[in-house]
Motif scaffolding. Structure first.
Motif, PDB file in Angstrom:
ATOM      1  N   ASP A 157       7.115   0.986   2.234  1.00 35.58           N
ATOM      2  CA  ASP A 157       6.848   2.280   2.860  1.00 35.58           C
ATOM      3  C   ASP A 157       6.385   2.132   4.303  1.00 35.58           C
ATOM      4  O   ASP A 157       6.174   3.117   5.001  1.00 35.58           O
ATOM      5  N   ASP A 158       6.211   0.908   4.763  1.00 37.50           N
ATOM      6  CA  ASP A 158       5.752   0.596   6.115  1.00 37.50           C
ATOM      7  C   ASP A 158       6.422  -0.717   6.493  1.00 37.50           C
ATOM      8  O   ASP A 158       6.345  -1.690   5.735  1.00 37.50           O
ATOM      9  N   PRO A 159       7.099  -0.794   7.638  1.00 32.40           N
ATOM     10  CA  PRO A 159       7.807  -2.027   7.999  1.00 32.40           C
ATOM     11  C   PRO A 159       6.904  -3.249   8.115  1.00 32.40           C
ATOM     12  O   PRO A 159       7.389  -4.376   8.089  1.00 32.40           O
ATOM     13  N   ARG A 160       5.589  -3.021   8.210  1.00 34.74           N
ATOM     14  CA  ARG A 160       4.654  -4.148   8.344  1.00 34.74           C
ATOM     15  C   ARG A 160       4.017  -4.550   7.016  1.00 34.74           C
ATOM     16  O   ARG A 160       3.290  -5.539   6.958  1.00 34.74           O
ATOM     17  N   ALA A 161       4.273  -3.796   5.956  1.00 36.69           N
ATOM     18  CA  ALA A 161       3.577  -3.989   4.690  1.00 36.69           C
ATOM     19  C   ALA A 161       4.108  -5.177   3.903  1.00 36.69           C
ATOM     20  O   ALA A 161       5.293  -5.476   3.919  1.00 36.69           O
ATOM     21  N   ILE A 162       3.200  -5.870   3.201  1.00 33.11           N
ATOM     22  CA  ILE A 162       3.551  -6.953   2.291  1.00 33.11           C
ATOM     23  C   ILE A 162       3.103  -6.545   0.893  1.00 33.11           C
ATOM     24  O   ILE A 162       1.932  -6.226   0.678  1.00 33.11           O
ATOM     25  N   TRP A 163       4.060  -6.551  -0.036  1.00 27.34           N
ATOM     26  CA  TRP A 163       3.798  -6.162  -1.420  1.00 27.34           C
ATOM     27  C   TRP A 163       4.023  -7.359  -2.327  1.00 27.34           C
ATOM     28  O   TRP A 163       4.990  -8.095  -2.172  1.00 27.34           O
ATOM     29  N   ILE A 164       3.126  -7.561  -3.283  1.00 31.81           N
ATOM     30  CA  ILE A 164       3.275  -8.609  -4.285  1.00 31.81           C
ATOM     31  C   ILE A 164       3.122  -7.969  -5.658  1.00 31.81           C
ATOM     32  O   ILE A 164       2.107  -7.333  -5.946  1.00 31.81           O
ATOM     33  N   ASP A 165       4.145  -8.134  -6.493  1.00 35.96           N
ATOM     34  CA  ASP A 165       4.142  -7.570  -7.845  1.00 35.96           C
ATOM     35  C   ASP A 165       3.793  -6.088  -7.848  1.00 35.96           C
ATOM     36  O   ASP A 165       3.008  -5.613  -8.678  1.00 35.96           O
ATOM     37  N   GLY A 166       4.348  -5.335  -6.898  1.00 37.30           N
ATOM     38  CA  GLY A 166       4.162  -3.898  -6.879  1.00 37.30           C
ATOM     39  C   GLY A 166       2.905  -3.406  -6.218  1.00 37.30           C
ATOM     40  O   GLY A 166       2.675  -2.188  -6.142  1.00 37.30           O
ATOM     41  N   SER A 167       2.054  -4.305  -5.721  1.00 36.56           N
ATOM     42  CA  SER A 167       0.814  -3.901  -5.067  1.00 36.56           C
ATOM     43  C   SER A 167       0.845  -4.303  -3.592  1.00 36.56           C
ATOM     44  O   SER A 167       1.218  -5.432  -3.260  1.00 36.56           O
ATOM     45  N   ARG A 168       0.435  -3.383  -2.732  1.00 35.09           N
ATOM     46  CA  ARG A 168       0.358  -3.693  -1.308  1.00 35.09           C
ATOM     47  C   ARG A 168      -0.903  -4.510  -1.053  1.00 35.09           C
ATOM     48  O   ARG A 168      -2.017  -4.055  -1.308  1.00 35.09           O
ATOM     49  N   VAL A 169      -0.723  -5.734  -0.555  1.00 38.04           N
ATOM     50  CA  VAL A 169      -1.870  -6.631  -0.401  1.00 38.04           C
ATOM     51  C   VAL A 169      -2.272  -6.847   1.053  1.00 38.04           C
ATOM     52  O   VAL A 169      -3.417  -7.244   1.328  1.00 38.04           O
ATOM     53  N   ALA A 170      -1.369  -6.614   1.997  1.00 37.82           N
ATOM     54  CA  ALA A 170      -1.708  -6.885   3.396  1.00 37.82           C
ATOM     55  C   ALA A 170      -0.726  -6.195   4.330  1.00 37.82           C
ATOM     56  O   ALA A 170       0.361  -5.781   3.926  1.00 37.82           O
ATOM     57  N   THR A 171      -1.139  -6.105   5.588  1.00 33.65           N
ATOM     58  CA  THR A 171      -0.276  -5.616   6.665  1.00 33.65           C
ATOM     59  C   THR A 171      -0.154  -6.718   7.706  1.00 33.65           C
ATOM     60  O   THR A 171      -1.167  -7.224   8.189  1.00 33.65           O
ATOM     61  N   GLN A 172       1.076  -7.106   8.025  1.00 36.92           N
ATOM     62  CA  GLN A 172       1.296  -8.128   9.051  1.00 36.92           C
ATOM     63  C   GLN A 172       1.366  -7.458  10.409  1.00 36.92           C
ATOM     64  O   GLN A 172       2.210  -6.592  10.640  1.00 36.92           O
ATOM     65  N   GLU A 173       0.462  -7.850  11.316  1.00 38.33           N
ATOM     66  CA  GLU A 173       0.361  -7.184  12.608  1.00 38.33           C
ATOM     67  C   GLU A 173       1.045  -7.945  13.734  1.00 38.33           C
ATOM     68  O   GLU A 173       1.487  -7.342  14.711  1.00 38.33           O
ATOM     69  N   ALA A 174       1.110  -9.259  13.641  1.00 36.38           N
ATOM     70  CA  ALA A 174       1.725 -10.052  14.706  1.00 36.38           C
ATOM     71  C   ALA A 174       2.060 -11.435  14.182  1.00 36.38           C
ATOM     72  O   ALA A 174       1.451 -11.920  13.226  1.00 36.38           O
ATOM     73  N   ILE A 175       3.049 -12.064  14.812  1.00 35.38           N
ATOM     74  CA  ILE A 175       3.405 -13.447  14.513  1.00 35.38           C
ATOM     75  C   ILE A 175       3.057 -14.280  15.740  1.00 35.38           C
ATOM     76  O   ILE A 175       3.608 -14.072  16.820  1.00 35.38           O
ATOM     77  N   HIS A 176       2.121 -15.211  15.564  1.00 33.27           N
ATOM     78  CA  HIS A 176       1.651 -16.006  16.693  1.00 33.27           C
ATOM     79  C   HIS A 176       2.414 -17.318  16.861  1.00 33.27           C
ATOM     80  O   HIS A 176       2.332 -17.950  17.912  1.00 33.27           O
ATOM     81  N   TYR A 177       3.123 -17.714  15.837  1.00 34.35           N
ATOM     82  CA  TYR A 177       3.921 -18.940  15.932  1.00 34.35           C
ATOM     83  C   TYR A 177       4.851 -18.985  14.732  1.00 34.35           C
ATOM     84  O   TYR A 177       4.464 -18.627  13.615  1.00 34.35           O
ATOM     85  N   ILE A 178       6.076 -19.443  14.948  1.00 38.48           N
ATOM     86  CA  ILE A 178       7.010 -19.652  13.846  1.00 38.48           C
ATOM     87  C   ILE A 178       7.980 -20.744  14.252  1.00 38.48           C
ATOM     88  O   ILE A 178       8.409 -20.810  15.412  1.00 38.48           O
ATOM     89  N   ASN A 179       8.301 -21.629  13.302  1.00 46.67           N
ATOM     90  CA  ASN A 179       9.127 -22.780  13.643  1.00 46.67           C
ATOM     91  C   ASN A 179      10.002 -23.149  12.450  1.00 46.67           C
ATOM     92  O   ASN A 179       9.517 -23.259  11.315  1.00 46.67           O
ATOM     93  N   LEU A 180      11.294 -23.318  12.710  1.00 43.89           N
ATOM     94  CA  LEU A 180      12.236 -23.762  11.689  1.00 43.89           C
ATOM     95  C   LEU A 180      12.238 -25.286  11.674  1.00 43.89           C
ATOM     96  O   LEU A 180      12.554 -25.926  12.678  1.00 43.89           O
ATOM     97  N   LEU A 181      11.887 -25.890  10.534  1.00 45.43           N
ATOM     98  CA  LEU A 181      11.792 -27.339  10.424  1.00 45.43           C
ATOM     99  C   LEU A 181      13.154 -27.961  10.121  1.00 45.43           C
ATOM    100  O   LEU A 181      14.115 -27.273   9.767  1.00 45.43           O
TER     101      LEU A 181
END
Length: 226
Positions: free
Chosen positions: A27-51
């Motif tokens: 219901d929110d592009p920033r929302a993270i849901w686990i097993d049907g429950s919203r557990v967190a909102t991701q606000e920013a990505i400070h680093y990401i790297n493909l190994l």
């Protein structure tokens, strides 16, 4: 040097994974849901790297249930490991197997002679990413990304970075390894060296190289954000 700030629209197909235990953007592009429950909102990505092995490591800023997200590898098979900091707004480190679309995006980012002005920020419209470098290379990347996802240009202009000295937070060994990685071309786009190459040069295991690089990168990111 020029910059372009783009919005990558991550719709339900992209934000979701093949594992239905973890969902993004219900219901929110920033929302993270686990097993049907919203557990967190991701606000920013400070680093990401493909190994080299195709997995991804990243550091992101969240708001919500830190304790639940710290246990995410127990609930979601494609999450290899995760750790979190404390506080109302906190950082989470994750090592995970990406979906096909995310892997394609990261491969394109690694293939062009551009850099990212961290952090990437989550917005109502999508992921806001600022790219800088040669204008032609930036435009080529935007065109290439458009083959995988919906991309819109938000603004562009002359790049004026804020320069600090995050390297002072590294240990002598971390500094040695990061400098070796830089000299060998590990951080070049595209990369000219792998973690295996660095391990052979320094006479240590690849796992040791990866651990030192992740710790050094985490310190640099934290220093930049302070």
């Amino acid at each position: 040097m020029r910059y372009s700030t783009i919005i990558i629209s991550l719709d339900e197909q992209i934000r979701s994974t093949t594992d239905q235990q973890l969902r993004r953007g219900v219901d929110d592009p920033r929302a993270i849901w686990i097993d049907g429950s919203r557990v967190a909102t991701q606000e920013a990505i400070h680093y990401i790297n493909l190994l080299d092995d195709g997995s991804v490591v990243g550091v992101a800023q969240f708001r919500g249930d830190a304790a639940h997200l710290a246990r995410i590898q127990e609930d979601v098979p494609h999450i290899i490991s995760s750790t979190v900091t404390g506080g109302e707004t906190w950082l989470g480190y994750m090592h995970y197997e990406p979906g096909d679309v995310e892997r394609a995006i990261l491969e394109r980012l690694d293939s062009e002679a551009i850099s990212i002005d961290w952090p990437m920020r989550e917005t109502d419209s999508g992921l806001q990413v600022t790219l800088f470098g040669d204008d032609a290379a930036v435009q080529h990347l935007i065109t290439a990304l458009s083959e995988d996802v919906s991309v819109s240009l938000e603004r562009k202009g002359e790049y004026e970075p804020e320069i600090g000295d995050p390297g002072e937070h590294l240990t002598d060994r971390q500094t040695e390894i990061v400098r070796t990685a830089l000299a060998a071309g590990y951080y070049d786009i595209p990369r000219r060296a792998t973690q295996r190459d660095l391990a052979a040069e320094l006479g240590v295991s690849r796992g040791t190289i990866g651990d030192h690089l992740r710790r050094a990168e985490s310190k640099i990111i934290r220093a930049v954000l302070q």
